[in-house]
Write an enzyme that holds these catalytic residues in place. Structure first.
Site, short mmCIF file in Angstrom:
data_model
loop_
_atom_site.label_atom_id
_atom_site.label_comp_id
_atom_site.label_asym_id
_atom_site.label_seq_id
_atom_site.Cartn_x
_atom_site.Cartn_y
_atom_site.Cartn_z
N GLU A 25 0.84 -1.20 0.00
CA GLU A 25 0.00 0.00 0.00
C GLU A 25 0.87 1.25 0.00
O GLU A 25 0.54 2.26 -0.63
CB GLU A 25 -0.91 0.04 1.22
CG GLU A 25 -1.97 -1.04 1.25
CD GLU A 25 -2.79 -0.96 2.52
OE1 GLU A 25 -3.92 -0.44 2.45
OE2 GLU A 25 -2.28 -1.39 3.58
N GLU A 75 -5.25 7.53 10.66
CA GLU A 75 -5.39 8.34 11.87
C GLU A 75 -4.22 9.31 12.03
O GLU A 75 -4.37 10.40 12.58
CB GLU A 75 -5.45 7.45 13.11
CG GLU A 75 -6.77 6.72 13.29
CD GLU A 75 -6.83 5.36 12.59
OE1 GLU A 75 -6.07 5.13 11.60
OE2 GLU A 75 -7.63 4.53 13.03
N LYS A 101 -10.30 6.44 2.91
CA LYS A 101 -9.42 5.67 2.02
C LYS A 101 -10.32 4.91 1.06
O LYS A 101 -11.10 4.04 1.47
CB LYS A 101 -8.56 4.70 2.83
CG LYS A 101 -7.62 3.87 2.01
CD LYS A 101 -6.77 3.00 2.90
CE LYS A 101 -5.69 2.31 2.13
NZ LYS A 101 -4.72 1.67 3.02
#
Length: 121
Positions: A25, A75, A101
């Site tokens: 990712e 976060e 996201k």
């Protein structure tokens, strides 16, 4: 003079960024949406000067800079954006920062994962 609660907001600000718990990712990246909603007490009078309001260009610049920093959790940039908005505009009564996201890597079809932070003075 009476007082009103003024809201200035940026919604669905799209960023391509590299946040994610998994290494792939952070290498491939993905689409994220940021909302910043700011409230401040204001006099009930007409203004037409940038210096007399909350400058949403500054809100955008803060979000852009923080979204460019890679992190494992959404976060983290949300908290950094919140902290910087509070320090930039100390007269705020409320700040809300949301990060979504798009299409998180889950074993199902999910539109987005979201974190929402709210600070009240």
């Amino acid at each position: 003079m009476s007082s009103v609660l003024k809201t200035v907001a940026l919604r669905d600000v799209r960023f391509y960024a590299y946040h994610g718990y998994y290494p792939e990712e952070q290498q491939i990246g993905g689409v994220f949406y940021v909302d910043i909603v700011v409230n401040v007490s204001a006099t009930n009078s007409a203004i037409d000067q940038l210096a007399d309001t909350l400058n949403y260009e500054l809100l955008f610049a803060i979000a852009k800079e923080e979204m460019q920093k890679t992190s494992k959790l959404i976060e983290t940039p949300a908290q950094h954006i919140l902290n910087r908005v509070i320090s930039t505009f100390p007269a705020l009564t409320r700040v809300e920062v949301s990060i979504r996201k798009a299409h998180p890597p889950l074993a199902g079809e999910v539109a987005y994962a979201e974190v929402n932070l709210i600070h009240t003075a």
